[in-house]
Design a protein around this motif. Sequence first.
Motif: not given
Length: 276
Positions: A129-156
Amino acid sequence: MVKGPGLYSDIGKKARDLLYRDYVSDHKFTITTFSTTGVAITSSGLKKGELFLADVSTQLKNKNITTDVKVDTNSNLYTTITVDEPAPGLKTIFSFVVPDQKSGKVELQYLHEYAGINTSIGLTASPLVNFSGVAGNNIVALGTDVSFDTATGNFTKCNAGLSFSSSDLIASLALNDKGDTVSASYYHTVKPVTNTAVGAELTHSFSSNENTLTIGTQHLLDPLTTVKARVNSYGKASALIQHEWRPKSLFTISGEVDTRAIEKSAKIGLAVALKP
């Protein structure tokens, strides 16, 4: 079109494109044709040393649905179905590879005036499962990008990024590799009329304590010809010239030389893309 912070992949994209896009060290040929029914057929060939790779892809657009199918040298069949705006700001992408039974994936992209979200999930019993999100506007943006492997229970994957944009300057900061690597990039438009710009990227690895600095520039010699150049802290200097000899048909030649081992021969790359 929604004006906002965009997606996470847009953070630092301008600098990455200036520093790395269109540089080739191999020989590549691409030709695109259109059938009478509107199907786009693209054939590509890539020569890497003594190895030759080829693929054929087709693209069919029907209203807001785009279907891409590609077959490569190893007889792998790549299929991507994109549904554009089933709801305002939303895009749905379904992709799979035959014969890889674990390659199926569903992806959702949502663009809003103050946010951009991209999430995907593999179509398996224990999906990635992969999720990425960005908040802000066309001047300032802050975001994160994470992937989670449900088979191992670890964040890849666990990344974070920050971007600041003005009329002629874009600066970004990204923390990658679960906090092991930090990258800062800079893109500055010097002269919009000739698309003259400069850019730089500095990357630091905490585990190896190594720094990598890459700087580059681009300039339009005329409305159809672009030149680019870059150099990094390891002494690798590269340059390219790209000419659009007819609309959407590009001829690119690039070269790279190791300034710390000038006796070695330069790497020369060639790319030709033909479109009707």
